[in-house]
Scaffold this motif. Structure first.
Motif, mmCIF file in Angstrom:
data_model
loop_
_atom_site.group_PDB
_atom_site.id
_atom_site.type_symbol
_atom_site.label_atom_id
_atom_site.label_comp_id
_atom_site.label_asym_id
_atom_site.label_seq_id
_atom_site.Cartn_x
_atom_site.Cartn_y
_atom_site.Cartn_z
ATOM 1 N N MET A 23 3.849 3.585 1.127
ATOM 2 C CA MET A 23 3.495 3.148 -0.219
ATOM 3 C C MET A 23 4.043 1.867 -0.481
ATOM 4 N N ARG A 25 3.661 -0.311 -3.484
ATOM 5 C CA ARG A 25 4.171 -0.136 -4.748
ATOM 6 C C ARG A 25 4.832 0.584 -5.255
ATOM 7 N N GLU A 27 6.298 3.295 -7.951
ATOM 8 C CA GLU A 27 5.960 3.842 -9.404
ATOM 9 C C GLU A 27 7.145 3.963 -10.215
ATOM 10 N N GLU A 31 5.117 6.899 -14.302
ATOM 11 C CA GLU A 31 4.232 7.119 -13.396
ATOM 12 C C GLU A 31 4.196 8.331 -12.849
ATOM 13 N N ASN A 32 5.511 8.736 -12.682
ATOM 14 C CA ASN A 32 5.782 9.979 -11.814
ATOM 15 C C ASN A 32 5.549 11.295 -12.569
ATOM 16 N N LYS A 34 2.819 12.224 -13.515
ATOM 17 C CA LYS A 34 1.582 12.886 -13.174
ATOM 18 C C LYS A 34 2.159 14.111 -11.944
ATOM 19 N N LYS A 92 -8.732 5.977 -0.452
ATOM 20 C CA LYS A 92 -7.715 5.054 -1.007
ATOM 21 C C LYS A 92 -6.787 6.152 -1.897
ATOM 22 N N THR A 93 -5.438 5.770 -1.866
ATOM 23 C CA THR A 93 -4.681 6.687 -2.818
ATOM 24 C C THR A 93 -4.987 6.187 -4.391
ATOM 25 N N MET A 94 -4.696 6.986 -5.365
ATOM 26 C CA MET A 94 -4.795 6.555 -6.785
ATOM 27 C C MET A 94 -4.537 5.208 -7.072
ATOM 28 N N ASN A 95 -3.421 4.579 -6.373
ATOM 29 C CA ASN A 95 -3.227 3.102 -6.658
ATOM 30 C C ASN A 95 -3.866 2.106 -5.525
ATOM 31 N N GLY A 96 -4.756 2.647 -5.147
ATOM 32 C CA GLY A 96 -5.893 1.743 -4.169
ATOM 33 C C GLY A 96 -5.240 1.569 -2.975
ATOM 34 N N GLU A 97 -4.276 2.053 -2.285
ATOM 35 C CA GLU A 97 -3.892 1.762 -1.219
ATOM 36 C C GLU A 97 -4.196 2.857 0.058
#
Length: 165
Positions: A23, A25, A27, A31-32, A34, A92-97
């Motif tokens: 990862m 970025r 968090e 954000e954690n 979730k 991708k992940t929820m963060n677009g990665e």
């Protein structure tokens, strides 16, 4: 303790994880949340599906019921299909990665670890997944199992360099 993307320095020696978190970025604490919500939901499902039941786990180890084998088998199937879809469609992940899967090297120590894990699971009726759901359901005796798991992890970390690969 110094932390970089791929390396953690412990006691002056670099430790490289075989399955790093790629990862990019970081968090923040909010954000954690979730993960907390998903974890609570996961625990509720464990309780409702009787996955945390000591009796269900004993039935599995005595080959008296298909219940736990069905749960474990369906989890494996969902995992296989999920990995296939992630790779095929480059999900991708929820963060677009990008999701990166690292190859894992087999070591005979995994056999010993699996046997010790299975023995502990059969004796205590708990593995790391349902431990917290069991504690949250009021089975406070499982705190002994949790403390033992933490102690075992610490002992493994302490002895890791002296153990066979």
């Amino acid at each position: 303790m110094k932390t970089t993307k791929e390396q953690i320095e412990i006691s002056g020696e670099p430790f490289v994880c075989e399955a790093p978190n790629d990862m990019k970025r970081v968090e923040g604490p909010l954000e954690n949340l979730k993960y907390l919500v998903v974890g609570i939901g996961f625990g509720i499902v464990f309780v409702k599906a009787e996955i945390i039941s000591w009796f269900r786990i004993q039935e599995m180890f005595r080959f008296q019921s298909f219940h736990m084998y069905g749960v474990i088998g369906s989890a494996i199937l969902v995992g296989m299909v999920s990995v296939y879809l992630i790779k095929k469609y480059n999900i991708k992940t929820m963060n677009g990665e990008e999701v990166i899967f690292h190859p894992k090297k087999f070591q005979k120590g995994q056999i010993y670890g699996g046997l010790i894990f299975g023995l502990g699971w059969a004796l205590t009726g708990a593995c790391p997944g349902p431990l917290f759901a069991q504690i949250g359901s009021g089975f406070v005796v499982v705190l002994v199992t949790l403390a033992s798991a933490v102690a075992g992890t610490w002992v493994y970390g302490f002895l890791k360099d002296k153990l066979p690969n």
